[in-house]
Design a protein around this motif. Sequence first.
Motif, short mmCIF file in Angstrom:
data_model
loop_
_atom_site.label_atom_id
_atom_site.label_comp_id
_atom_site.label_asym_id
_atom_site.label_seq_id
_atom_site.Cartn_x
_atom_site.Cartn_y
_atom_site.Cartn_z
N GLN A 475 0.89 -1.40 -0.19
CA GLN A 475 -0.23 0.04 -0.01
C GLN A 475 0.82 1.28 -0.07
OE1 GLN A 475 -2.60 -0.36 3.33
NE2 GLN A 475 -3.73 -2.17 2.48
N SER A 476 1.95 1.37 0.83
CA SER A 476 2.68 2.42 0.93
C SER A 476 3.87 2.68 -0.14
CB SER A 476 3.28 2.48 2.42
OG SER A 476 2.45 2.29 3.47
N ALA A 477 4.27 1.40 -0.54
CA ALA A 477 5.50 1.39 -1.59
C ALA A 477 5.21 0.58 -2.88
CB ALA A 477 6.74 1.18 -0.80
N PRO A 478 4.25 0.72 -3.56
CA PRO A 478 3.49 -0.21 -4.32
C PRO A 478 4.95 -0.74 -5.48
CG PRO A 478 2.84 1.49 -5.07
CD PRO A 478 3.31 1.96 -3.53
N LYS A 479 5.99 0.06 -5.62
CA LYS A 479 6.80 -0.37 -6.57
C LYS A 479 7.81 -1.39 -6.02
CE LYS A 479 6.88 3.89 -9.23
NZ LYS A 479 7.58 5.04 -9.86
N LEU A 480 7.85 -1.41 -4.71
CA LEU A 480 8.93 -2.32 -3.98
C LEU A 480 8.47 -3.80 -4.19
CD1 LEU A 480 11.40 -2.93 -2.44
CD2 LEU A 480 10.02 -2.25 -0.41
N TYR A 481 9.35 -4.67 -4.69
CA TYR A 481 8.94 -6.05 -5.07
C TYR A 481 8.83 -6.98 -3.62
CZ TYR A 481 9.28 -10.37 -7.79
OH TYR A 481 8.68 -11.57 -8.33
N THR A 482 7.65 -7.42 -3.52
CA THR A 482 7.40 -8.46 -2.04
C THR A 482 7.27 -9.74 -2.52
OG1 THR A 482 5.12 -7.83 -2.21
CG2 THR A 482 6.72 -6.28 -0.92
N SER A 483 7.70 -10.57 -1.52
CA SER A 483 7.47 -11.99 -1.66
C SER A 483 6.94 -12.69 -0.20
CB SER A 483 8.64 -12.85 -2.05
OG SER A 483 8.42 -14.16 -2.30
N LEU A 484 6.06 -13.43 -0.32
CA LEU A 484 5.51 -14.19 1.13
C LEU A 484 6.06 -15.21 1.29
CD1 LEU A 484 3.28 -14.12 3.41
CD2 LEU A 484 1.81 -15.17 1.70
N VAL A 485 6.73 -15.56 2.47
CA VAL A 485 7.34 -16.63 2.62
C VAL A 485 6.41 -17.80 3.33
CG1 VAL A 485 9.21 -17.70 4.29
CG2 VAL A 485 9.41 -15.44 3.34
N LEU A 486 6.25 -18.86 2.72
CA LEU A 486 5.29 -19.92 3.10
C LEU A 486 6.34 -21.30 3.33
CD1 LEU A 486 2.37 -19.24 1.19
CD2 LEU A 486 2.34 -18.73 3.28
N SER A 487 5.94 -22.10 4.42
CA SER A 487 6.39 -23.13 4.66
C SER A 487 5.92 -24.34 3.77
CB SER A 487 6.29 -23.77 6.29
OG SER A 487 7.04 -22.66 7.15
N TYR A 488 4.72 -24.29 3.50
CA TYR A 488 4.08 -25.19 2.75
C TYR A 488 2.57 -24.72 2.16
CZ TYR A 488 1.13 -25.74 7.08
OH TYR A 488 0.24 -25.81 7.96
N ALA A 489 2.20 -25.41 1.02
CA ALA A 489 0.73 -24.82 0.44
C ALA A 489 0.01 -25.78 0.39
CB ALA A 489 1.18 -24.32 -0.99
N LEU A 490 -1.20 -25.92 1.21
CA LEU A 490 -2.35 -26.82 0.79
C LEU A 490 -2.93 -26.66 -0.53
CD1 LEU A 490 -3.80 -27.02 4.56
CD2 LEU A 490 -2.65 -28.72 3.35
N VAL A 491 -3.06 -25.32 -0.71
CA VAL A 491 -3.67 -24.78 -2.03
C VAL A 491 -2.79 -23.84 -2.39
CG1 VAL A 491 -5.95 -25.62 -1.47
CG2 VAL A 491 -5.36 -23.11 -0.84
N THR A 492 -3.13 -23.19 -3.59
CA THR A 492 -2.41 -22.20 -4.26
C THR A 492 -2.75 -20.98 -3.61
OG1 THR A 492 -2.48 -23.22 -6.35
CG2 THR A 492 -1.70 -21.07 -6.38
N PRO A 493 -1.84 -20.19 -2.90
CA PRO A 493 -2.22 -18.98 -2.30
C PRO A 493 -2.44 -17.90 -3.24
CG PRO A 493 0.37 -19.14 -2.19
CD PRO A 493 -0.16 -20.47 -2.87
N HIS A 494 -3.34 -16.88 -2.47
CA HIS A 494 -3.53 -15.77 -3.31
C HIS A 494 -3.36 -14.47 -2.44
CE1 HIS A 494 -5.64 -17.98 -6.61
NE2 HIS A 494 -5.96 -18.94 -5.67
N ALA A 495 -2.22 -13.89 -2.73
CA ALA A 495 -1.93 -12.71 -2.01
C ALA A 495 -1.63 -11.73 -2.70
CB ALA A 495 -0.88 -12.99 -0.90
N SER A 496 -1.40 -10.46 -2.13
CA SER A 496 -1.18 -9.24 -3.04
C SER A 496 0.48 -9.01 -3.60
CB SER A 496 -1.52 -7.87 -2.59
OG SER A 496 -0.95 -7.86 -1.44
N THR A 497 1.19 -10.18 -3.14
CA THR A 497 2.62 -10.17 -3.44
C THR A 497 2.95 -10.43 -4.72
OG1 THR A 497 2.70 -12.13 -2.36
CG2 THR A 497 3.07 -10.47 -1.03
N LYS A 498 4.27 -10.07 -5.14
CA LYS A 498 4.82 -10.33 -6.46
C LYS A 498 5.04 -11.91 -6.65
CE LYS A 498 5.38 -5.61 -7.86
NZ LYS A 498 6.20 -4.85 -8.49
N ALA A 499 5.51 -12.33 -5.49
CA ALA A 499 6.18 -13.75 -5.48
C ALA A 499 5.73 -14.28 -4.40
CB ALA A 499 7.60 -13.85 -5.71
N TYR A 500 6.21 -15.81 -4.09
CA TYR A 500 6.07 -16.60 -2.97
C TYR A 500 7.52 -17.21 -2.77
CZ TYR A 500 1.17 -15.90 -3.69
OH TYR A 500 -0.18 -15.32 -3.73
#
Length: 586
Positions: A475-500
């Motif tokens: 929200q504050s810095a939309p140009k900054l590339y972000t990735s959500l760290v996950l230990s596992y995925a039961l289903v494909t995640p859906h977040a506002s990040t550009k990567a996982y």
Amino acid sequence: MHYQLIWQTFRSRWTQYLGAAALFIGGGLAVFVPLLRWLLKTLLAAAHIPFVTGVNAGLILREHTIIFGLLVAISLLTLTLMYLQLAALLRTASALRRGQKVRLLHVWLGVLRDIACMRARGFWLLAAFAVVYAPFAGFVLGTSPLVQVQLPLFLISYLLRVPALAALVAALYSGIAYLSVRLLGALCQTVVAGRRPRAAIRASWRDSRGQTLRLLLKFGGLIIVPWLCVYGWSEIWVQLQTLADGQSWAYAAAIVNLTILLTGRLLLLAAAVSLLALGVLAVGAEAVPVHAKSNRVHQAFWVVMALGVAAIAGFSAAYLPGARTQRPLLIAHRGLDGTNGVQNTLPALRRTMSEHPDYVELDVHETRDGQFVVLHDEDLRKLAGKSKTPRQLTLAQLRGVTVREDGQHAHLASLDQYLRVAFARKQKVIVELKTTPQDSQDAVQRFIRRYAGTLVAHDSRIHSTDLGALEQVHQSAPKLYTSLVLSYALVTPHASTKAYTFAATTIDDQLVAAVHDQHQAVWAWTVNDEVGMQQMLFAGVDGIITDNLQLLQKVVRAHNAHPAYAARMRFLCNTLSDFRYVNRVE
């Protein structure tokens, strides 16, 4: 229960036993697992829950009580489907053992009718059956939804380092094995003979008294011997492919080898399932003589076999190349390459930068005076022998701390120092933002104000396990590339990040493809061995985080020149859940 009698029973109608077992294995893979994954995906999407892990389970319980209840309902459905599959298999084996003609539709309808007529108390006993046998379902039936969740290697490593926890896990599985043996008779009597679950359990518990060790050893043989056969069969064809890799005809050889490997593996698993089912029937005291009948191999069997082999060959041809795209990002974990320094320190950074990684990954914590220090752990015990957390010390105090690792030592650095050194050499970084409940309320906003601009200017990125923090960054810095760290995925995640950033143990082709369809990237962590690196390259990940940068660079160069199809085959063998590739969840 006598091995010879079980074997003779199996041989009498082996094609029908194999066909029925293969149908149940394939049916579960094609129907049950995709169905459960679709239900879970649809439910989470409707509730706008981006992912499910241990991190946000409490939040779901507090803020989405109805959704949590529905998740529990899906868990009960999972247990029911596991029981349904096992019950149908036992009924089929019992009918074949009696020499009866089997109509699979009637078998399934009969099991469903029994479940529908079951009282509430009986249903809970049914669920208890499924829970007891769940740890073995992935091997025995090959379709347990539990195989979708794999323990990350770092958790396994942690368990092995803590003897008390390791002993607790061992005791748990020993208890499950004990209960499994004591309840085998009840399972047979409930499913085949139609006895009420409670009465069947009492009878089984009484009849198995004093025979637990003998039954454990016998069923251990029925499980271990087939497993060794499956492992040995797979290893033979993987090793043959190892000899072919590097040749111009390696891909053609890989298709043939993988087709033979999978066909044989399916038949061996079907035989193992059939023998186990017959063993359960024997323990259940099903006093029915073996129907002596010559096993005539029908022409239909060979037709089905030919079609199956053709389908497996097609799958092999599509699977082996993997998602061959551009070279992934090579990321140095905690600024290290092997033992070239102390993690997250400036001396290690300078040495690692000389090897030219695409990115250097580092970790930051907030300090007592609202600054940011480069440190992975939430305290100083491991590296400095101090029982202090970053939040208890000022940045000046932390910079005076000497940390030691692999016989080397260095001082902690501030984030400003670390970025200054990296950017002076035009080295891009990935900052892992570590958050704790003790952080100040404006810690993330302060990080954004101070560092978002310079990170964007130097094409650098951040990732974190804290989705809330990443949403603030978005929200504050939309140009900054972000990735959500996950230990596992039961289903494909859906977040506002550009990567996982996924633990490598949870990554497969299907997950990567589903994330790519969302126009997001996949980074794998932490991949430190050659086989794991090859697997991630075939899976088509966009970045690989490693502690062994030079090895990763070497593997990538070799993979581009001569793909290691043997590693691709081993990856499939080690994770039967890779068949999810054909059931991709988008």
